[in-house]
Motif scaffolding. Structure first.
Motif, PDB file in Angstrom:
ATOM      1  N   GLU A 244      90.850  32.800 -51.004  1.00  0.00           N
ATOM      2  CA  GLU A 244      91.781  32.026 -50.189  1.00  0.00           C
ATOM      3  C   GLU A 244      91.023  31.426 -49.012  1.00  0.00           C
ATOM      4  OE1 GLU A 244      94.894  31.194 -50.506  1.00  0.00           O
ATOM      5  OE2 GLU A 244      95.522  32.431 -52.223  1.00  0.00           O
ATOM      6  N   ALA A 245      91.067  30.114 -48.898  1.00  0.00           N
ATOM      7  CA  ALA A 245      90.319  29.429 -47.850  1.00  0.00           C
ATOM      8  C   ALA A 245      90.757  29.858 -46.456  1.00  0.00           C
ATOM      9  CB  ALA A 245      90.475  27.916 -47.999  1.00  0.00           C
ATOM     10  N   GLY A 246      92.026  30.223 -46.282  1.00  0.00           N
ATOM     11  CA  GLY A 246      92.547  30.560 -44.966  1.00  0.00           C
ATOM     12  C   GLY A 246      92.477  32.027 -44.605  1.00  0.00           C
ATOM     13  N   TRP A 247      91.889  32.858 -45.476  1.00  0.00           N
ATOM     14  CA  TRP A 247      91.846  34.290 -45.186  1.00  0.00           C
ATOM     15  C   TRP A 247      90.586  34.666 -44.417  1.00  0.00           C
ATOM     16  CZ3 TRP A 247      93.743  37.283 -50.167  1.00  0.00           C
ATOM     17  CH2 TRP A 247      95.090  36.978 -50.389  1.00  0.00           C
ATOM     18  N   ASP A 248      90.741  35.618 -43.513  1.00  0.00           N
ATOM     19  CA  ASP A 248      89.639  36.135 -42.700  1.00  0.00           C
ATOM     20  C   ASP A 248      89.096  37.410 -43.370  1.00  0.00           C
ATOM     21  OD1 ASP A 248      87.901  36.800 -40.571  1.00  0.00           O
ATOM     22  OD2 ASP A 248      89.363  36.210 -39.049  1.00  0.00           O
ATOM     23  N   HIS A 249      88.328  38.192 -42.636  1.00  0.00           N
ATOM     24  CA  HIS A 249      87.873  39.491 -43.110  1.00  0.00           C
ATOM     25  C   HIS A 249      89.079  40.424 -43.189  1.00  0.00           C
ATOM     26  CE1 HIS A 249      84.401  41.885 -44.094  1.00  0.00           C
ATOM     27  NE2 HIS A 249      84.779  42.858 -43.296  1.00  0.00           N
ATOM     28  N   PRO A 250      89.085  41.388 -44.109  1.00  0.00           N
ATOM     29  CA  PRO A 250      90.245  42.276 -44.243  1.00  0.00           C
ATOM     30  C   PRO A 250      90.643  42.930 -42.923  1.00  0.00           C
ATOM     31  CG  PRO A 250      88.682  42.656 -46.024  1.00  0.00           C
ATOM     32  CD  PRO A 250      88.023  41.708 -45.073  1.00  0.00           C
ATOM     33  N   PHE A 251      91.945  42.949 -42.683  1.00  0.00           N
ATOM     34  CA  PHE A 251      92.549  43.560 -41.512  1.00  0.00           C
ATOM     35  C   PHE A 251      92.258  42.796 -40.217  1.00  0.00           C
ATOM     36  CE2 PHE A 251      92.537  46.733 -44.746  1.00  0.00           C
ATOM     37  CZ  PHE A 251      93.734  47.410 -44.572  1.00  0.00           C
ATOM     38  N   LEU A 252      91.706  41.593 -40.336  1.00  0.00           N
ATOM     39  CA  LEU A 252      91.558  40.704 -39.189  1.00  0.00           C
ATOM     40  C   LEU A 252      92.434  39.460 -39.333  1.00  0.00           C
ATOM     41  CD1 LEU A 252      87.703  40.850 -38.493  1.00  0.00           C
ATOM     42  CD2 LEU A 252      89.547  42.081 -37.320  1.00  0.00           C
ATOM     43  N   ASP A 253      93.190  39.379 -40.423  1.00  0.00           N
ATOM     44  CA  ASP A 253      94.104  38.257 -40.620  1.00  0.00           C
ATOM     45  C   ASP A 253      95.285  38.345 -39.653  1.00  0.00           C
ATOM     46  OD1 ASP A 253      92.923  36.928 -42.939  1.00  0.00           O
ATOM     47  OD2 ASP A 253      93.517  38.687 -44.100  1.00  0.00           O
ATOM     48  N   ALA A 254      95.966  37.211 -39.460  1.00  0.00           N
ATOM     49  CA  ALA A 254      97.252  37.219 -38.775  1.00  0.00           C
ATOM     50  C   ALA A 254      98.222  38.086 -39.579  1.00  0.00           C
ATOM     51  CB  ALA A 254      97.788  35.796 -38.639  1.00  0.00           C
ATOM     52  N   PRO A 255      99.237  38.676 -38.936  1.00  0.00           N
ATOM     53  CA  PRO A 255     100.115  39.626 -39.619  1.00  0.00           C
ATOM     54  C   PRO A 255     100.713  39.112 -40.928  1.00  0.00           C
ATOM     55  CG  PRO A 255     100.497  39.737 -37.270  1.00  0.00           C
ATOM     56  CD  PRO A 255      99.531  38.609 -37.486  1.00  0.00           C
ATOM     57  N   ALA A 256     101.190  37.876 -40.949  1.00  0.00           N
ATOM     58  CA  ALA A 256     101.808  37.355 -42.170  1.00  0.00           C
ATOM     59  C   ALA A 256     100.778  37.227 -43.287  1.00  0.00           C
ATOM     60  CB  ALA A 256     102.471  36.009 -41.898  1.00  0.00           C
ATOM     61  N   VAL A 257      99.583  36.774 -42.942  1.00  0.00           N
ATOM     62  CA  VAL A 257      98.523  36.645 -43.940  1.00  0.00           C
ATOM     63  C   VAL A 257      98.085  38.023 -44.430  1.00  0.00           C
ATOM     64  CG1 VAL A 257      96.182  35.806 -44.364  1.00  0.00           C
ATOM     65  CG2 VAL A 257      97.763  34.463 -42.962  1.00  0.00           C
ATOM     66  N   HIS A 258      97.985  38.959 -43.499  1.00  0.00           N
ATOM     67  CA  HIS A 258      97.609  40.322 -43.875  1.00  0.00           C
ATOM     68  C   HIS A 258      98.595  40.892 -44.889  1.00  0.00           C
ATOM     69  CE1 HIS A 258      96.296  44.496 -43.523  1.00  0.00           C
ATOM     70  NE2 HIS A 258      97.558  44.826 -43.296  1.00  0.00           N
ATOM     71  N   GLU A 259      99.879  40.705 -44.659  1.00  0.00           N
ATOM     72  CA  GLU A 259     100.873  41.240 -45.588  1.00  0.00           C
ATOM     73  C   GLU A 259     100.776  40.555 -46.948  1.00  0.00           C
ATOM     74  OE1 GLU A 259     103.431  43.216 -47.668  1.00  0.00           O
ATOM     75  OE2 GLU A 259     102.640  43.853 -45.720  1.00  0.00           O
ATOM     76  N   THR A 260     100.521  39.239 -46.956  1.00  0.00           N
ATOM     77  CA  THR A 260     100.347  38.535 -48.226  1.00  0.00           C
ATOM     78  C   THR A 260      99.156  39.096 -48.996  1.00  0.00           C
ATOM     79  OG1 THR A 260     101.304  36.503 -47.333  1.00  0.00           O
ATOM     80  CG2 THR A 260      99.897  36.286 -49.288  1.00  0.00           C
ATOM     81  N   ARG A 261      98.087  39.339 -48.290  1.00  0.00           N
ATOM     82  CA  ARG A 261      96.880  39.892 -48.905  1.00  0.00           C
ATOM     83  C   ARG A 261      97.158  41.279 -49.481  1.00  0.00           C
ATOM     84  NH1 ARG A 261      91.472  38.775 -45.862  1.00  0.00           N
ATOM     85  NH2 ARG A 261      89.873  39.436 -47.359  1.00  0.00           N
TER      86      ARG A 261
END
Length: 279
Positions: free
Chosen positions: A248-265
């Motif tokens: 995913e182009a918009g994903w960061d390192h694990p557990f450093l994503d914004a909350p909504a992205v983290h939950e999607t991951r």
């Protein structure tokens, strides 16, 4: 965190010979460099806060005694369902964390696996948190190989989840032939041999076509800890072998994503692990 992680990797610059029958806690990536890097990495790790888990009655302390006698400590989230607080588990999930994570941070977010009928285990690496021993890559890999071998004798199904450094650890577990049902490797470095470690630890060298649909490699395009040059080769090699990959182009390192992205991951990971295991 990002700058210090990059500094730690940059310290590992020259290869060192690794002798046969290497002692478990020997440095395999340079006698000086590896201890220094783990000192830098571990400095990012928060102190244990047991109070994080006290409000969760299904979470209990867990210990694993490695073959060299060192005690690794962490937590077990007990399998349950909506009607019974404790049930006979379908299997287990073992999580290998990132280098700046600690078990009481992670375990509280893994309740969905317990609710799906799996005992969930998260341990602090040796030398981290409340675990005994010296922080050494060879020893950490050996610990998790032993965990999976022993847990497999007790449980019918095996789910594995490796985060960052933990992805490298889990790749070495499955590369050694461990039996498992599904594994997620989330943002693992593709190799450490470029930084002075022996080639056998490289996740790239632990991939094989025989792993089939049981493996999912995840990467993020905004990863500021391990960039595309670090994580991309593993994903590309896995795809060439027909293994599962997700980028995913918009994903960061694990557990450093914004909350909504983290939950999607995390939803993607849950659906993969539980679906592949036949939940």
């Amino acid at each position: 965190m990002r700058r210090l992680s990059a500094l730690a990797l940059s310290i590992l610059t020259t290869s060192q010979p690794v002798l046969a029958d290497t002692p478990r806690e020997a440095a395999i990536c340079g006698w000086f460099k590896e201890p220094l890097v783990f000192t830098l990495w571990s400095s990012l790790t928060p102190l244990p806060v047991p109070e994080r888990v006290t409000r969760h009655p299904d979470i209990s302390l867990a210990e694993f005694v490695a073959d060299d006698g060192k005690v690794l400590r962490g937590y077990r989230y007990a399998a349950r369902d909506s009607h019974l607080p404790h049930i006979q588990p379908k299997g287990y999930l073992l999580v290998a964390s990132g280098n700046a994570m600690i078990s009481d941070q992670l375990i509280v977010g893994l309740g969905d696996y317990a609710a799906a009928g799996y005992d969930v285990y998260v341990f602090d690496y040796r030398g981290y948190g409340r675990s005994e021993g010296r922080r050494r890559l060879n020893a950490i890999i050996a610990d998790y190989r032993e965990m999976v071998a022993r847990f497999n004798q007790r449980y019918e199904r095996t789910l594995l989840y490796g985060i960052s450094l933990g992805g490298l650890v889990m790749m070495n577990v499955i590369g050694a032939g461990a039996e498992f049902d599904a594994v997620v490797i989330d943002s693992s470095p593709s190799r450490l041999s470029d930084y002075g470690c022996p080639g056998w630890v490289d996740p790239l060298n632990n991939l094989s076509e025989s792993l089939g649909s049981k493996v999912l490699i995840i990467t993020g395009g905004r990863d500021g800890v391990l960039d595309e040059s670090m994580v991309g080769p593993l994903r590309e090699r896995a795809a060439a072998l027909g293994l599962g990959t997700h980028h995913e182009a918009g994903w960061d390192h694990p557990f450093l994503d914004a909350p909504a992205v983290h939950e999607t991951r995390q939803r993607l990971i849950r659906e993969y692990l539980l679906g592949t295991a036949g939940h």
